[in-house]
Design a protein around this motif. Structure first.
Motif, mmCIF file in Angstrom:
data_model
loop_
_atom_site.group_PDB
_atom_site.id
_atom_site.type_symbol
_atom_site.label_atom_id
_atom_site.label_comp_id
_atom_site.label_asym_id
_atom_site.label_seq_id
_atom_site.Cartn_x
_atom_site.Cartn_y
_atom_site.Cartn_z
ATOM 1 N N ILE A 278 0.831 -1.205 0.000
ATOM 2 C CA ILE A 278 0.000 0.000 0.000
ATOM 3 C C ILE A 278 0.865 1.254 0.000
ATOM 4 O O ILE A 278 0.500 2.277 -0.582
ATOM 5 C CB ILE A 278 -0.984 -0.014 1.197
ATOM 6 C CG1 ILE A 278 -1.994 1.142 1.085
ATOM 7 C CG2 ILE A 278 -0.235 0.039 2.520
ATOM 8 C CD1 ILE A 278 -2.886 1.084 -0.113
ATOM 9 N N VAL A 279 2.044 1.188 0.639
ATOM 10 C CA VAL A 279 2.960 2.335 0.636
ATOM 11 C C VAL A 279 3.446 2.589 -0.790
ATOM 12 O O VAL A 279 3.450 3.731 -1.271
ATOM 13 C CB VAL A 279 4.159 2.094 1.580
ATOM 14 C CG1 VAL A 279 5.109 3.294 1.526
ATOM 15 C CG2 VAL A 279 3.672 1.889 3.010
ATOM 16 N N ALA A 280 3.850 1.517 -1.473
ATOM 17 C CA ALA A 280 4.303 1.657 -2.861
ATOM 18 C C ALA A 280 3.189 2.208 -3.738
ATOM 19 O O ALA A 280 3.414 3.076 -4.588
ATOM 20 C CB ALA A 280 4.772 0.308 -3.397
ATOM 21 N N ALA A 281 1.962 1.730 -3.506
ATOM 22 C CA ALA A 281 0.828 2.188 -4.305
ATOM 23 C C ALA A 281 0.593 3.680 -4.122
ATOM 24 O O ALA A 281 0.377 4.428 -5.084
ATOM 25 C CB ALA A 281 -0.429 1.407 -3.927
ATOM 26 N N ASN A 282 0.667 4.149 -2.893
ATOM 27 C CA ASN A 282 0.431 5.566 -2.642
ATOM 28 C C ASN A 282 1.596 6.434 -3.124
ATOM 29 O O ASN A 282 1.398 7.582 -3.532
ATOM 30 C CB ASN A 282 0.170 5.800 -1.155
ATOM 31 C CG ASN A 282 -1.226 5.360 -0.757
ATOM 32 O OD1 ASN A 282 -2.183 5.541 -1.497
ATOM 33 N ND2 ASN A 282 -1.348 4.748 0.404
ATOM 34 N N LEU A 283 2.812 5.882 -3.104
ATOM 35 C CA LEU A 283 3.949 6.622 -3.649
ATOM 36 C C LEU A 283 3.792 6.777 -5.160
ATOM 37 O O LEU A 283 4.071 7.846 -5.719
ATOM 38 C CB LEU A 283 5.260 5.905 -3.304
ATOM 39 C CG LEU A 283 6.546 6.554 -3.823
ATOM 40 C CD1 LEU A 283 6.638 8.020 -3.400
ATOM 41 C CD2 LEU A 283 7.767 5.781 -3.340
ATOM 42 N N ILE A 284 3.333 5.733 -5.829
ATOM 43 C CA ILE A 284 3.059 5.832 -7.267
ATOM 44 C C ILE A 284 2.011 6.901 -7.524
ATOM 45 O O ILE A 284 2.131 7.721 -8.446
ATOM 46 C CB ILE A 284 2.596 4.462 -7.814
ATOM 47 C CG1 ILE A 284 3.742 3.449 -7.756
ATOM 48 C CG2 ILE A 284 2.098 4.591 -9.256
ATOM 49 C CD1 ILE A 284 3.312 2.009 -7.979
ATOM 50 N N THR A 285 0.980 6.911 -6.692
ATOM 51 C CA THR A 285 -0.080 7.920 -6.811
ATOM 52 C C THR A 285 0.496 9.329 -6.671
ATOM 53 O O THR A 285 0.183 10.230 -7.459
ATOM 54 C CB THR A 285 -1.150 7.694 -5.723
ATOM 55 O OG1 THR A 285 -1.721 6.410 -5.893
ATOM 56 C CG2 THR A 285 -2.238 8.747 -5.805
ATOM 57 N N ALA A 286 1.351 9.529 -5.663
ATOM 58 C CA ALA A 286 1.930 10.853 -5.425
ATOM 59 C C ALA A 286 2.816 11.283 -6.591
ATOM 60 O O ALA A 286 2.789 12.444 -7.014
ATOM 61 C CB ALA A 286 2.733 10.844 -4.122
ATOM 62 N N LEU A 287 3.616 10.362 -7.119
ATOM 63 C CA LEU A 287 4.471 10.684 -8.264
ATOM 64 C C LEU A 287 3.634 11.081 -9.475
ATOM 65 O O LEU A 287 3.997 12.007 -10.217
ATOM 66 C CB LEU A 287 5.360 9.484 -8.600
ATOM 67 C CG LEU A 287 6.460 9.159 -7.575
ATOM 68 C CD1 LEU A 287 7.047 7.785 -7.824
ATOM 69 C CD2 LEU A 287 7.557 10.232 -7.614
ATOM 70 N N ARG A 288 2.506 10.415 -9.659
ATOM 71 C CA ARG A 288 1.618 10.797 -10.757
ATOM 72 C C ARG A 288 1.052 12.194 -10.532
ATOM 73 O O ARG A 288 0.861 12.970 -11.461
ATOM 74 C CB ARG A 288 0.472 9.787 -10.880
ATOM 75 C CG ARG A 288 0.828 8.570 -11.695
ATOM 76 C CD ARG A 288 -0.439 7.876 -12.156
ATOM 77 N NE ARG A 288 -1.292 8.773 -12.891
ATOM 78 C CZ ARG A 288 -2.602 8.628 -13.023
ATOM 79 N NH1 ARG A 288 -3.204 7.613 -12.447
ATOM 80 N NH2 ARG A 288 -3.317 9.483 -13.716
ATOM 81 N N HIS A 289 0.763 12.511 -9.280
ATOM 82 C CA HIS A 289 0.201 13.830 -8.966
ATOM 83 C C HIS A 289 1.130 14.962 -9.385
ATOM 84 O O HIS A 289 0.672 16.010 -9.830
ATOM 85 C CB HIS A 289 -0.098 13.937 -7.468
ATOM 86 C CG HIS A 289 -1.511 13.625 -7.108
ATOM 87 N ND1 HIS A 289 -2.571 14.421 -7.466
ATOM 88 C CD2 HIS A 289 -2.050 12.588 -6.419
ATOM 89 C CE1 HIS A 289 -3.693 13.902 -7.007
ATOM 90 N NE2 HIS A 289 -3.406 12.788 -6.386
ATOM 91 N N ILE A 290 2.438 14.757 -9.205
ATOM 92 C CA ILE A 290 3.366 15.848 -9.551
ATOM 93 C C ILE A 290 3.831 15.736 -11.001
ATOM 94 O O ILE A 290 4.674 16.493 -11.450
ATOM 95 C CB ILE A 290 4.584 15.880 -8.604
ATOM 96 C CG1 ILE A 290 5.445 14.621 -8.763
ATOM 97 C CG2 ILE A 290 4.144 16.062 -7.156
ATOM 98 C CD1 ILE A 290 6.788 14.718 -8.072
ATOM 99 N N GLY A 291 3.309 14.735 -11.713
ATOM 100 C CA GLY A 291 3.643 14.598 -13.131
ATOM 101 C C GLY A 291 4.932 13.863 -13.411
ATOM 102 O O GLY A 291 5.409 13.867 -14.553
ATOM 103 N N ASP A 292 5.497 13.212 -12.370
ATOM 104 C CA ASP A 292 6.735 12.455 -12.588
ATOM 105 C C ASP A 292 6.350 11.045 -13.030
ATOM 106 O O ASP A 292 6.500 10.058 -12.292
ATOM 107 C CB ASP A 292 7.570 12.418 -11.315
ATOM 108 C CG ASP A 292 9.002 11.956 -11.578
ATOM 109 O OD1 ASP A 292 9.233 11.352 -12.649
ATOM 110 O OD2 ASP A 292 9.876 12.200 -10.723
#
Length: 588
Positions: A278-292
């Motif tokens: 779940i940590v990895a999933a939310n980190l992926i989500t955050a990276l998508r949010h900033i466009g990375d």
């Protein structure tokens, strides 16, 4: 034992109950100096070691006591507690069963065995233990609490709630029942009550890690992530390397749209707990949010490789590829060609991929058109109308072996349509208005009427996804001059006069299609039923969170469904603004 030593032992045991461990230890040690085989003193020192988490020493001391007095039930019960603390649950169960063989009517032993068997999934035996303990001692709070936990596992929420409340009535400062009651309120989506419960727990113990995490989770659900942030910071000052707290802080920041800050915490949490999915999933989500997207794709691809059976990571990787325009890569993640006969589709589960396939079949592109489509017998008529006339539709009572719930993902993996393809071959909506019966719910109504399709309440989403709540929809749409058909259960007396609650049209795919083909417009969240509006060419307003299915993109329109308009919620925005804008567009 002399009267003096007896008095001293009793005093030490009272000090032990009061958590005055050092004073109690001194008396027990003095007693053992005078009487080296004093079992009560040995057990007392074992309890002190257990309270200090000196587990090996505690086990040794309780072992000495049980060897010296094999019929001492409390010694075996305490030894069971020490093994539990070491997570040796098999040894713990053996010890408490032995204690019960010596004292079969001791309620506290029955409660201990009840919790151990509950943890081991032995619900029937656990229930017998708690029930017998309650019969032996009706005032035993632990027995009622244990029975409440068992009922909670059995999804008997109301009975569990009554037991937890009875515990708190008898002992208002009992933290375990209060924590459990608040957790039950979370499961019941009673977030306001849950917030109150966890706050009461934290008044008694401000550093209770589980209560802080649960309260933060509740606050995020109540869109109060800004209040969760200082709670988590306080605990992180004491436990800066706690991966659970770091993860929850990342969630709280992400829910506020602070994706860059969230990445710092989530990255640190993933370093400390590299297997935490779940940590990895939310980190992926955050990276998508900033466009990375590059980093998001790499992490998603790595997690897909490490966890090939985890559907969630494939979905996240697909979203990353969709967002970057690599649609072929996205669809390739769902290829399971071993279950797919050439040119034969199996569609027996209503989901977004199934609707997408129906959209492709109506695009007049031969490469996307199946030779045969197998559907449930009961949905043959409507699927025949939804598919092109030159496609063979076959009704079946049982899906073919190995087909699973649907082969939509398999087909999409093979077809791999991309944005350019969709623009080249736009959807040709099926002409259904004259082919299907006019819904009785719409008869005799003047003026336009719009179908409102809320998302499933509290369905699991990645952090910062979400959907508008039913109350937000009702309150905002109640101010409109238009009429709405609310496709969710709701007491009609609680609705504004321009909103009608009716779920009778959701009983079958045919009734849903019939409704959507005749209403003036649809207001929906991102799920399969909402997609049907776009497929049918009905004016459809899709309400999307700031983080959504990557295939939608960030524009207001989409080549997938030309009749749809997309309304994205900004990170800091409110759903009421999204609903209001969507309603105005529908009425335009």
């Amino acid at each position: 034992m002399s009267d003096v030593i007896e008095t001293e032992i009793e005093a030490a045991e009272q000090l032990l109950k009061d958590d005055r461990l050092a004073e109690a230890q001194g008396i027990f040690e003095e007693t053992l100096a005078a009487q080296p085989e004093n079992i009560r003193a040995i057990i007392g020192l074992g309890v002190i070691a257990l309270k200090r988490n000196e587990l090996d020493q505690a086990i040794d001391l309780f072992g000495v006591a049980t060897s010296a007095d094999p019929k001492n039930a409390p010694a075996f019960a305490n030894l069971s507690l020490a093994y539990q603390a070491k997570e040796d649950f098999e040894a713990a169960e053996d010890c408490i069963r032995h204690a019960l063989s010596l004292s079969p009517n001791e309620a506290s032993f029955l409660v201990a065995l009840g919790f151990l068997t509950l943890k081991d999934g032995q619900q029937d035996e656990s229930e017998k233990c708690f029930a017998q303990a309650m019969r032996l001692d009706a005032t035993n709070i632990d027995a009622r609490f244990g029975m409440g936990c068992l009922l909670m596992e059995k999804h008997a929420s109301e009975e569990a709630e009554e037991l937890f409340k009875s515990c708190l009535k008898d002992k208002p400062d009992a933290m375990a029942p209060r924590n459990a009651l608040a957790a039950l309120h979370v499961a019941q989506s009673k977030f306001a009550e849950a917030e109150q419960g966890f706050r009461q727990v934290l008044k008694q113990n401000p550093t209770d890690e589980h209560a802080v995490m649960n309260l933060a989770h509740v606050l995020i659900n109540l869109q109060k992530a800004d209040q969760a942030e200082p709670l988590l910071k306080r605990i992180l000052r004491l436990q800066p390397k706690n991966p659970n707290m770091l993860h929850m802080m990342g969630q709280a920041l992400l829910a506020q749209g602070k994706a860059s800050e969230a990445i710092t915490y989530l990255s640190e949490a993933l370093k400390l707990a590299p297997d935490a999915q779940i940590v990895a999933a939310n980190l992926i989500t955050a990276l998508r949010h900033i466009g990375d997207l590059a980093k998001a794709e790499r992490l998603a691809a790595h997690m897909c490789e490490a966890r090939p059976d985890e559907t969630g990571f494939r979905m996240l990787a697909m979203d990353c590829y969709f967002a970057s325009g690599a649609w072929h890569k996205a669809w390739s993640l769902q290829m399971h060609t071993e279950n797919l006969a050439d040119g034969v589709w199996v569609l027996n589960h209503l989901d977004r991929d199934m609707v997408f396939l129906l959209r492709l079949a109506n695009s007049q592109h031969e490469a996307w058109k199946p030779k045969k489509v197998m559907v449930p017998e009961g949905e043959y008529d409507i699927m025949r109308k939804l598919l092109p006339p030159d496609v063979d539709v076959v009704g079946t009572t049982e899906p073919p072996a190995g087909s699973g719930k649907s082969q939509a993902s398999s087909m999409l993996g093979q077809l791999a349509p991309n944005i350019d393809d969709l623009m080249t071959y736009p959807v040709q909506p099926p002409s259904l208005a004259e082919q299907i019966e006019f819904p009785s719910i719409l008869k005799g109504r003047d003026g336009p009427i719009y179908a409102v399709v809320p998302g499933p309440d509290n369905s699991p989403h990645w952090v910062a996804a979400g959907q508008p709540g039913p109350e937000e929809l009702i309150t905002t749409l109640g101010k409109s001059q238009a009429s709405f058909l609310f496709l969710a259960p709701w007491a009609q007396a609680q609705l504004p006069t321009n909103i009608i609650s009716d779920t009778s049209m959701l009983t079958s795919l045919e009734s849903i299609v019939s409704l959507f083909a005749h209403v003036d417009g649809i207001l929906a969240c991102d799920h399969a039923i909402g997609h049907l509006g776009g497929l049918l060419g009905t004016k459809t307003a899709l309400m999307l969170p700031s983080f959504c299915d990557g295939r939608w993109g960030v524009q207001a329109t989409t080549p997938i469904y030309p009749s749809a308009r997309l309304f994205h919620k900004s990170n800091q925005g409110q759903w009421t603004d999204v609903i209001s804008h969507a309603e105005k567009w529908l009425n335009s």
